[in-house]
Design a protein around this motif. Sequence first.
Motif, PDB file in Angstrom:
ATOM      1  N   ASP A   3       8.691   5.678   5.202  1.00  0.00           N
ATOM      2  CA  ASP A   3       8.498   6.980   4.567  1.00  0.00           C
ATOM      3  C   ASP A   3       9.603   7.160   3.541  1.00  0.00           C
ATOM      4  N   TYR A   4       9.254   6.968   2.275  1.00  0.00           N
ATOM      5  CA  TYR A   4      10.240   7.047   1.204  1.00  0.00           C
ATOM      6  C   TYR A   4      10.823   8.441   1.057  1.00  0.00           C
ATOM      7  N   ASP A   5      10.136   9.445   1.552  1.00  0.00           N
ATOM      8  CA  ASP A   5      10.628  10.807   1.387  1.00  0.00           C
ATOM      9  C   ASP A   5      11.755  11.145   2.350  1.00  0.00           C
ATOM     10  N   ILE A   6      11.914  10.356   3.415  1.00  0.00           N
ATOM     11  CA  ILE A   6      13.029  10.606   4.330  1.00  0.00           C
ATOM     12  C   ILE A   6      14.019   9.445   4.386  1.00  0.00           C
ATOM     13  N   CYS A   7      13.672   8.298   3.800  1.00  0.00           N
ATOM     14  CA  CYS A   7      14.570   7.139   3.772  1.00  0.00           C
ATOM     15  C   CYS A   7      15.833   7.480   2.982  1.00  0.00           C
ATOM     16  N   ILE A   8      16.992   7.220   3.595  1.00  0.00           N
ATOM     17  CA  ILE A   8      18.270   7.483   2.926  1.00  0.00           C
ATOM     18  C   ILE A   8      18.919   6.195   2.424  1.00  0.00           C
ATOM     19  N   ALA A   9      18.242   5.079   2.579  1.00  0.00           N
ATOM     20  CA  ALA A   9      18.675   3.788   2.045  1.00  0.00           C
ATOM     21  C   ALA A   9      20.044   3.354   2.554  1.00  0.00           C
ATOM     22  N   ASP A  10      20.269   3.468   3.850  1.00  0.00           N
ATOM     23  CA  ASP A  10      21.538   2.980   4.386  1.00  0.00           C
ATOM     24  C   ASP A  10      21.537   1.458   4.509  1.00  0.00           C
ATOM     25  N   GLY A  11      20.353   0.825   4.441  1.00  0.00           N
ATOM     26  CA  GLY A  11      20.250  -0.625   4.404  1.00  0.00           C
ATOM     27  C   GLY A  11      20.288  -1.340   5.735  1.00  0.00           C
ATOM     28  N   ALA A  12      20.393  -0.618   6.827  1.00  0.00           N
ATOM     29  CA  ALA A  12      20.482  -1.273   8.138  1.00  0.00           C
ATOM     30  C   ALA A  12      19.248  -2.120   8.440  1.00  0.00           C
ATOM     31  N   CYS A  13      18.074  -1.625   8.094  1.00  0.00           N
ATOM     32  CA  CYS A  13      16.847  -2.387   8.362  1.00  0.00           C
ATOM     33  C   CYS A  13      16.827  -3.676   7.548  1.00  0.00           C
ATOM     34  N   LEU A  14      17.197  -3.586   6.287  1.00  0.00           N
ATOM     35  CA  LEU A  14      17.207  -4.750   5.412  1.00  0.00           C
ATOM     36  C   LEU A  14      18.220  -5.788   5.884  1.00  0.00           C
ATOM     37  N   THR A  23       0.830  -1.199   0.000  1.00  0.00           N
ATOM     38  CA  THR A  23       0.000   0.000   0.000  1.00  0.00           C
ATOM     39  C   THR A  23       0.867   1.253   0.000  1.00  0.00           C
ATOM     40  N   VAL A  24       0.459   2.251  -0.788  1.00  0.00           N
ATOM     41  CA  VAL A  24       1.158   3.528  -0.842  1.00  0.00           C
ATOM     42  C   VAL A  24       0.214   4.613  -0.339  1.00  0.00           C
ATOM     43  N   TRP A  25       0.733   5.429   0.566  1.00  0.00           N
ATOM     44  CA  TRP A  25      -0.008   6.542   1.168  1.00  0.00           C
ATOM     45  C   TRP A  25       0.589   7.838   0.657  1.00  0.00           C
ATOM     46  N   GLY A  26      -0.235   8.729   0.145  1.00  0.00           N
ATOM     47  CA  GLY A  26       0.214   9.962  -0.477  1.00  0.00           C
ATOM     48  C   GLY A  26       0.551  11.057   0.507  1.00  0.00           C
ATOM     49  N   PRO A  27       0.888  12.183  -0.031  1.00  0.00           N
ATOM     50  CA  PRO A  27       0.893  12.515  -1.449  1.00  0.00           C
ATOM     51  C   PRO A  27       2.113  11.953  -2.171  1.00  0.00           C
ATOM     52  N   VAL A  28       1.929  11.717  -3.464  1.00  0.00           N
ATOM     53  CA  VAL A  28       2.995  11.225  -4.331  1.00  0.00           C
ATOM     54  C   VAL A  28       3.091  12.157  -5.532  1.00  0.00           C
ATOM     55  N   ASP A  29       4.299  12.606  -5.819  1.00  0.00           N
ATOM     56  CA  ASP A  29       4.591  13.423  -6.993  1.00  0.00           C
ATOM     57  C   ASP A  29       5.999  13.033  -7.446  1.00  0.00           C
ATOM     58  N   GLU A  30       6.074  11.944  -8.199  1.00  0.00           N
ATOM     59  CA  GLU A  30       7.367  11.369  -8.590  1.00  0.00           C
ATOM     60  C   GLU A  30       8.180  12.323  -9.443  1.00  0.00           C
ATOM     61  N   PRO A  31       9.491  12.308  -9.347  1.00  0.00           N
ATOM     62  CA  PRO A  31      10.284  11.436  -8.501  1.00  0.00           C
ATOM     63  C   PRO A  31      10.621  12.033  -7.140  1.00  0.00           C
ATOM     64  N   GLU A  32      10.253  13.286  -6.905  1.00  0.00           N
ATOM     65  CA  GLU A  32      10.670  13.954  -5.668  1.00  0.00           C
ATOM     66  C   GLU A  32       9.881  13.534  -4.438  1.00  0.00           C
ATOM     67  N   GLN A  33       8.612  13.214  -4.582  1.00  0.00           N
ATOM     68  CA  GLN A  33       7.760  12.886  -3.440  1.00  0.00           C
ATOM     69  C   GLN A  33       7.149  11.507  -3.688  1.00  0.00           C
ATOM     70  N   LEU A  34       7.497  10.546  -2.818  1.00  0.00           N
ATOM     71  CA  LEU A  34       7.092   9.161  -3.045  1.00  0.00           C
ATOM     72  C   LEU A  34       6.136   8.617  -1.983  1.00  0.00           C
ATOM     73  N   GLY A  35       5.872   9.367  -0.933  1.00  0.00           N
ATOM     74  CA  GLY A  35       4.910   8.946   0.080  1.00  0.00           C
ATOM     75  C   GLY A  35       5.432   7.876   1.023  1.00  0.00           C
ATOM     76  N   ILE A  36       4.494   7.240   1.705  1.00  0.00           N
ATOM     77  CA  ILE A  36       4.794   6.181   2.665  1.00  0.00           C
ATOM     78  C   ILE A  36       4.343   4.860   2.061  1.00  0.00           C
ATOM     79  N   HIS A  37       5.212   3.861   2.145  1.00  0.00           N
ATOM     80  CA  HIS A  37       4.919   2.545   1.586  1.00  0.00           C
ATOM     81  C   HIS A  37       4.787   1.538   2.723  1.00  0.00           C
ATOM     82  N   GLY A  38       3.680   0.790   2.704  1.00  0.00           N
ATOM     83  CA  GLY A  38       3.417  -0.204   3.734  1.00  0.00           C
ATOM     84  C   GLY A  38       2.362   0.285   4.705  1.00  0.00           C
TER      85      GLY A  38
END
Length: 106
Positions: free
Chosen positions: A42-53, A21-36
């Motif tokens: 929150d894709y808009d603040i995720c820096i993808a350091d990978g620690a969670c994965l 599920t994706v929760w808005g607002p979404v305005d690609e590519p700059e604003q991607l919303g919350i996924h899950g």
Amino acid sequence: MAIDPNFDQNRERVGEENGVTVWGPVDEPEQLGIHGTHVAVDYDICIADGACLENCPVDVFTWVDTPGHPASEEKVEPTRESQCIDCMLCVDICPVDAIDVDASRK
């Protein structure tokens, strides 16, 4: 700024990507919303350091490409959020507080 713990009440559900599920607002590519939902990123603040994965004991997360996003060109998606055991490790380890896990949203 951390993920909004009440995003499911404060944001509109705008669709799904890869069954998540994706929760808005979404305005690609700059604003991607919350996924899950149960496990939300929150894709808009995720820096993808990978620690969670890397540290999730039940492999909830996978990498997805997010080309053009200012914070990072990829994100961690809670692809298998139904497997979450609510250990909260991902929440505790995220350096930018981009993840929320809430058992009431299962």
